[in-house]
Every structure is written in C-alpha cells, then in structure tokens.
Design an enzyme around this catalytic site. Structure first.
Site, mmCIF file in Angstrom:
data_model
loop_
_atom_site.group_PDB
_atom_site.id
_atom_site.type_symbol
_atom_site.label_atom_id
_atom_site.label_comp_id
_atom_site.label_asym_id
_atom_site.label_seq_id
_atom_site.Cartn_x
_atom_site.Cartn_y
_atom_site.Cartn_z
ATOM 1 N N LYS A 206 0.879 -1.176 0.000
ATOM 2 C CA LYS A 206 0.000 0.000 0.000
ATOM 3 C C LYS A 206 0.913 1.221 0.000
ATOM 4 O O LYS A 206 1.456 1.617 1.023
ATOM 5 C CB LYS A 206 -0.856 -0.019 1.264
ATOM 6 C CG LYS A 206 -2.204 0.658 1.152
ATOM 7 C CD LYS A 206 -2.178 2.117 0.825
ATOM 8 C CE LYS A 206 -1.949 3.005 2.025
ATOM 9 N NZ LYS A 206 -1.824 4.428 1.673
ATOM 10 N N GLU A 282 8.843 1.328 11.283
ATOM 11 C CA GLU A 282 9.996 2.211 11.019
ATOM 12 C C GLU A 282 9.421 3.616 11.008
ATOM 13 O O GLU A 282 8.719 3.989 10.064
ATOM 14 C CB GLU A 282 10.627 1.907 9.650
ATOM 15 C CG GLU A 282 10.865 0.443 9.358
ATOM 16 C CD GLU A 282 12.039 -0.132 10.122
ATOM 17 O OE1 GLU A 282 12.858 0.661 10.626
ATOM 18 O OE2 GLU A 282 12.134 -1.358 10.215
ATOM 19 N N CYS A 317 13.488 10.989 7.175
ATOM 20 C CA CYS A 317 13.253 10.597 8.573
ATOM 21 C C CYS A 317 14.499 10.847 9.420
ATOM 22 O O CYS A 317 14.403 11.149 10.605
ATOM 23 C CB CYS A 317 12.887 9.130 8.634
ATOM 24 S SG CYS A 317 14.050 8.069 7.756
ATOM 25 N N GLU A 416 8.827 16.276 15.005
ATOM 26 C CA GLU A 416 9.338 16.089 13.643
ATOM 27 C C GLU A 416 8.606 17.043 12.700
ATOM 28 O O GLU A 416 7.380 17.011 12.612
ATOM 29 C CB GLU A 416 9.118 14.641 13.200
ATOM 30 C CG GLU A 416 9.765 14.350 11.874
ATOM 31 C CD GLU A 416 9.517 12.917 11.399
ATOM 32 O OE1 GLU A 416 8.402 12.423 11.564
ATOM 33 O OE2 GLU A 416 10.465 12.319 10.863
HETATM 34 P P1 NAD Z 1 2.061 8.529 7.499
HETATM 35 O O1 NAD Z 1 2.170 7.795 8.767
HETATM 36 O O2 NAD Z 1 1.046 9.615 7.387
HETATM 37 O O3 NAD Z 1 1.719 7.528 6.301
HETATM 38 C C1 NAD Z 1 2.535 6.416 6.012
HETATM 39 C C2 NAD Z 1 1.689 5.359 5.318
HETATM 40 O O4 NAD Z 1 0.669 4.944 6.215
HETATM 41 C C3 NAD Z 1 0.969 5.867 4.065
HETATM 42 O O5 NAD Z 1 0.901 4.849 3.112
HETATM 43 C C4 NAD Z 1 -0.417 6.187 4.584
HETATM 44 O O6 NAD Z 1 -1.430 6.140 3.610
HETATM 45 C C5 NAD Z 1 -0.609 5.118 5.628
HETATM 46 N N1 NAD Z 1 -1.555 5.497 6.668
HETATM 47 C C6 NAD Z 1 -1.796 6.743 7.153
HETATM 48 N N2 NAD Z 1 -2.761 6.687 8.090
HETATM 49 C C7 NAD Z 1 -3.129 5.394 8.211
HETATM 50 C C8 NAD Z 1 -4.078 4.708 9.017
HETATM 51 N N3 NAD Z 1 -4.860 5.351 9.871
HETATM 52 N N4 NAD Z 1 -4.159 3.365 8.896
HETATM 53 C C9 NAD Z 1 -3.379 2.700 8.021
HETATM 54 N N5 NAD Z 1 -2.481 3.306 7.212
HETATM 55 C C10 NAD Z 1 -2.348 4.630 7.314
HETATM 56 O O7 NAD Z 1 3.510 9.056 7.151
HETATM 57 P P2 NAD Z 1 3.964 9.903 5.894
HETATM 58 O O8 NAD Z 1 3.555 11.317 6.072
HETATM 59 O O9 NAD Z 1 3.557 9.202 4.651
HETATM 60 O O10 NAD Z 1 5.560 9.774 5.984
HETATM 61 C C11 NAD Z 1 6.339 10.565 6.783
HETATM 62 C C12 NAD Z 1 6.777 9.831 8.024
HETATM 63 O O11 NAD Z 1 7.486 8.642 7.672
HETATM 64 C C13 NAD Z 1 7.746 10.635 8.857
HETATM 65 O O12 NAD Z 1 7.382 10.532 10.211
HETATM 66 C C14 NAD Z 1 9.081 9.963 8.599
HETATM 67 O O13 NAD Z 1 10.031 10.145 9.625
HETATM 68 C C15 NAD Z 1 8.671 8.547 8.455
HETATM 69 N N6 NAD Z 1 9.709 7.769 7.760
HETATM 70 C C16 NAD Z 1 10.435 6.868 8.487
HETATM 71 C C17 NAD Z 1 11.446 6.137 7.880
HETATM 72 C C18 NAD Z 1 12.250 5.111 8.639
HETATM 73 O O14 NAD Z 1 12.890 4.273 8.007
HETATM 74 N N7 NAD Z 1 12.257 5.135 9.964
HETATM 75 C C19 NAD Z 1 11.708 6.336 6.520
HETATM 76 C C20 NAD Z 1 10.940 7.255 5.812
HETATM 77 C C21 NAD Z 1 9.932 7.973 6.442
#
Ligand code: NAD
Length: 517
Positions: A206, A282, A317, A416
């Site tokens: 997804k 992650e 991140c 963040e």
């Molecule tokens: P997000 O949590 O909003 O979304 C991530 C994914 O989860 C997307 O596919 C989204 O559609 C899905 N999602 C969102 N809400 C959901 C729910 N209620 N139920 C199920 N799925 C849901 O994050 P984002 O804005 O897409 O990405 C940014 C974040 O990702 C930052 O916090 C960043 O630090 C983190 N990140 C971490 C790493 C790592 O390796 N630790 C790497 C890249 C990004």
C-alpha cells in the site's frame, strides 16, 4: 553529500551529467501514469471504480486518476497473495531460481530508470537529478542485494544430545502487508519488497496516497521479470481506507510499516484488534548533530549538516534537524552553516541542476510553515529562510530555514517537522549535549563531531539511536541495518537482519534411534 537513508554513491560514469541532456519538461507533458490497482498480475480498477485525482507538487498539474482502494480491493489483493502463498508458486522455487527472477527485476528497474525517476519527481517533488542518481539506483541495488543474499543464508542445528537432532529453520511468514510513505517512495518500498520476496513470501503493498505511481510500476516490472502473478500486489488509496483495511485484515501475517509515529501506534492497535499479526514499525526522527570544540574541520561539519538537512526538501526521517553546538564555537559554526543555505535554494525539480525541490503537498506545506511560525512565536531566532517561494510555479516550495537560540523544550526541537527547517541548540559540556540529544521521544540517528577518539566513542555509546555517525552523516549501505530506538520504531530494514521480519523461526526435533548413551 546528502543524508538519505539507502542512498547509493554513484560512480562518475553513472552520473546523470554524462548523459545527453533530456528535456524533462517535454517528457513530463507526455507522462500518463496508470493509477489502477495491480492484483493477480493485472491492472484493475478499484472495486466500485472510485478514484481520486493526483496533482503534482512540482507545478500543480493533474497527473491522473488513482484507484481509491478500500476494503474490497484489499481483500481481493490479500486473497490473491494468500492463494499464491498456499500453492507455493513462488516459495517452492529453488533459491537459485528466485534469485534469477529478483536479479532480472533489479535490472528492469535500472532499465526503466528515466521513466521511474520522472514519475518520482512528478509525484512527490524531489529534483530529477536526485531521483536519477539516488532513488532509482538505490532501489535496484536493494533488490539485487537481497537476490544475491537469498541463497547464501544457512539454517542451524542445535548442540543437543546425540539422541536427537534439533533443526532451527526460517520459513516465510506468509502474506506480508507493506505500508510505506511518500518521501522515498521506491526505496522505502524496496526495503520491504526485496527481503520479503527473497524469503518466499507473498505481498500486498500500500503506497502513500501522495506517491502511488512508482510502486505500481515496480509490480509490473517484477511480473515482467518472471515473478508469478499474485505474489506481489499493489493497492493504492488512503491510509484510513486501504491502509487500515490491510493492517486489520485477518489473513495478513505481518505488516512492514514505514511512516509517522502516530500511524505506527495505530498499526499496533490494528494488530491487537485483529489477528495479532507481526508489526514492524519504522517511524519518525528528530536526529541530533553534535559539534564539539575539538572538531578539527568545522567547515566540513557545517557543509554536512546543511547538505544532510536540506536534501529531499528536509523530508528525510533521519535529517539532522537539531544541530547541537558547544557554546565556545557556536557563533563561528552558525556563520558557516548559514553560508551553506544559498546552495540549497529551491528550484525547478525538472531541471537537472536543482538542489531542492517541492514540498509534497499543500497539507505538508502548511505543516512546515506552521512550525516556522511556532519557532518564531516560542522565541527562537530565525537566521535565514522561513518563507514560501516560487509561488507562481503552481507548486509548493519553502526556503531552507535556520533557527538559532532554540531551547530543547520548544516544539521545533521536539517534534518532527519533515521539511527544510533546522534548529541550532547550544550546550556547555558533554553531559548536557548527550542529555539534550536523548531528550526527545525519537531515537533514529545521531552524529558526533570530535577529533578526540575517546570522546567520540563515549558519546556514540551514550546516544539512544539506531545509527550513530562519527565525523560524517551520510555514509550508508544496504549491508547495514536501519531503524530506530524508542518511538522511532522497532524493526530494522536493510541488511541480513531484515530477513528476521519476514520469516518465522521453527524448531524441528528428530529422534535418533540407536545412538550410544
Ligand atoms: P504517514 O504515517 O502519514 O503515512 C505512512 C503510510 O501509512 C501511508 O501509506 C499512509 O497512507 C498510511 N496510513 C496513514 N494513516 C493510516 C491509518 N490510519 N491506517 C493505516 N495506514 C495509514 O507518514 P507519511 O507522512 O507518509 O511519511 C512521513 C513519516 O514517515 C515521517 O514521520 C518519517 O520520519 C517517516 N519515515 C520513516 C522512515 C524510517 O525508516 N524510519 C523512513 C521514511 C519515512
């Protein structure tokens, strides 16, 4: 050199600068990305043909319709993945055969380099030069590395008594749900796809609703490379719809999640409310970059702090969003840091020389500008940047922004931001530096700058972070694990350790008759 989880260093020969100039605007005008789901090896509309329009953050253009996957679509994809897993069309293939398919998949990614890079840029706003030089090769290298690793992994025999044999083996976990963010859409997907497929699992991916196109193309390329239909399915859609349906599904065995800490918390709830599927999170970060007075090369430290911060528009991140600098060198260091900012000015992402591109969407733009306002109102000193720019482009751009005089309790030091905003905090001694560095809920990455070997080791040990760099920030390789302490997550992507997430550990006891007693 930027900080980018998973980036690959390119040889000069591979440099995009050495290829004939491409008119990326002309290619962008012709791009017609396909946003339909990919289930059972075929493109399909969402169950009731519902879709949403995807716009580019580069210039606001409409990129196309994307299937708005929901429960029925996720269920179809999970059923496809389950059937593929149960009949072993992939898992039963000899390791050498699976390796060949994944190697061809990696080659196909490189073969589609320009198409994938353009999709990534148009979808989430990063400069085309970075998509070509970093995102595509890192994705291919990840897949190729797990292909190469899969037939070099041995199981174990336990040191038991002679009357029995205990085999400790790893088996594929089954159907894996992978849910990924938009900041490095392909790389984050590859970190899940490659080890999960290498171990014989089936997958439902997804992608983020903000960046669905390259994930869908990856699934097509994998099929063309020989991956059997049904093994790798992709359902685009919103988090609260497709994401929730996947994480709650009773027939998904494990979730590999990358995203915010807020959503990571939900992943654990979903598992608790459904089948206790394994969850590997992650999550976010607020990484500290600590500069001591015994750092001999402050100029390099400043260039690294800025380069790592503003790469990918600050949407990394592991971006070093907190610079902790000793009060004796703070003024000098801040001057060096501020001098770096013009190099990272936002520009047109479709021009190869651009250093910083567009913020992914209007919502994220408002979040970033909101944090800049919070920094000001909480009393931090805005040294540079802080404004939205390139307004007539139709896209979303923010200047590289630097705050001084930041107290570690301020929101810009604790939360963040995920945008091009860096906060400088001053410290008096080593203990205070370590205390501030560890005083956030996160623990993803950190960096120590000191030419005193003992201090560097001491501080590196005291930092609660999954990765610590000494006198650098950007060194990275697929061979090392990546993940966080504390609320930055629990899993580890990359390296052989990622196999742990996509396998179950089994013990098989065999009685041995007639053994001497
Ligand atoms: P997000 O949590 O909003 O979304 C991530 C994914 O989860 C997307 O596919 C989204 O559609 C899905 N999602 C969102 N809400 C959901 C729910 N209620 N139920 C199920 N799925 C849901 O994050 P984002 O804005 O897409 O990405 C940014 C974040 O990702 C930052 O916090 C960043 O630090 C983190 N990140 C971490 C790493 C790592 O390796 N630790 C790497 C890249 C990004």
């Amino acid at each position: 050199m930027p900080a980018c989880a998973g980036m690959t260093k390119l040889s000069l020969k591979e440099s995009p600068m050495n290829r004939p100039a491409i008119d990326w605007h002309a290619r962008a005008a012709e791009a017609r990305p396909d946003g339909r789901c990919f289930i059972e090896g075929r493109r399909v509309e969402a169950a009731d043909s519902v879709s949403y329009d995807k716009y580019s953050p580069v210039d606001g253009r409409l990129l196309g319709a994307v299937a708005r996957g929901r429960e029925a679509d996720v269920d179809a994809a999970v059923r496809s993945a389950r059937a593929a897993f149960e009949d072993r069309r992939w898992a039963k293939q000899p390791p050498a055969a699976r390796k060949k398919v994944l190697q061809r998949f990696a080659e196909a990614v490189l073969g589609a380099r320009e198409e994938l890079a353009l999709l990534e840029t148009l979808d989430m706003g990063k400069p085309i030069g970075h998509a070509l030089a970093v995102d595509v090769p890192a994705t291919a290298r990840c897949i190729a590395w797990y292909a190469e690793a899969l037939d070099k992994r041995y199981d174990e025999i336990a040191p038991t008594a002679e009357t029995a044999l205990a085999l400790i083996t790893r088996e594929p976990v089954g159907v894996v749900g992978a849910i990924v963010p938009w900041n490095y859409p392909m790389i984050m997907a590859a970190w899940k796809i490659a080890p999960a497929l290498a171990m014989g699992n089936s997958l439902v991916l997804k992608p983020s609703e903000k960046s669905p196109f390259t994930a869908l193309r990856l699934a097509e390329l994998a099929l063309e490379a020989g991956l059997p239909p049904g093994v790798f399915n992709v359902v685009p859609g919103h988090g609260a719809e497709a994401g929730e349906a996947l994480a709650l599904h009773m027939d998904v065995d494990a979730i590999g999640f990358t995203g915010s800490t807020r959503t990571g918390r939900r992943m654990l709830e979903y598992a608790g409310r459904s089948n206790l599927k394994r969850v590997f999170n992650e999550l976010g970060g607020k990484s500290a970059f600590i500069v001591f007075p015994d750092c001999a090369d402050l100029q390099r430290a400043a260039a690294t702090a800025a380069g790592s911060m503003y790469f990918n528009q600050g949407e990394s991140c592991n971006a070093p969003s907190r610079v902790l600098v000793h009060e004796d060198i703070a003024d000098k260091f801040i001057e060096l840091l501020a001098a770096q900012l013009p190099r990272h000015a936002p520009g047109d992402p479709l021009l190869p020389g651009t250093a910083m591109g567009a913020i992914v969407d209007e919502v994220q733009l408002r979040t970033v500008l909101g944090y800049i306002e919070a920094g000001r109102s909480e009393g931090a000193r805005l040294l540079a940047g802080g404004r939205q720019v390139r307004l007539d482009s139709g896209g979303h751009y923010v200047e590289p922004t630097l705050f001084d005089g930041v107290d570690h309790r301020m929101r810009i030091a604790q939360e963040e931001i995920f945008g091009p905003v860096q906060a400088v905090l001053r410290f008096r001694d080593e203990a205070e530096a370590v205390g501030i560095a560890n005083a956030t809920p996160y623990g993803l990455q950190a960096s120590v700058w000191s030419d005193n070997l003992s201090r560097a080791h001491r501080v590196a040990r005291a930092l609660r972070a999954g990765t610590v760099h000494v006198n650098q920030y950007d060194e990275d390789d697929i061979t090392v694990p990546f993940g966080g302490f504390k609320q930055s997550g629990n899993g580890r992507d990359k390296s052989l350790h990622a196999f742990d997430k996509y396998t179950e550990l089994k013990t098989t006891w065999l009685r041995i008759d007639g053994a001497s007693t």
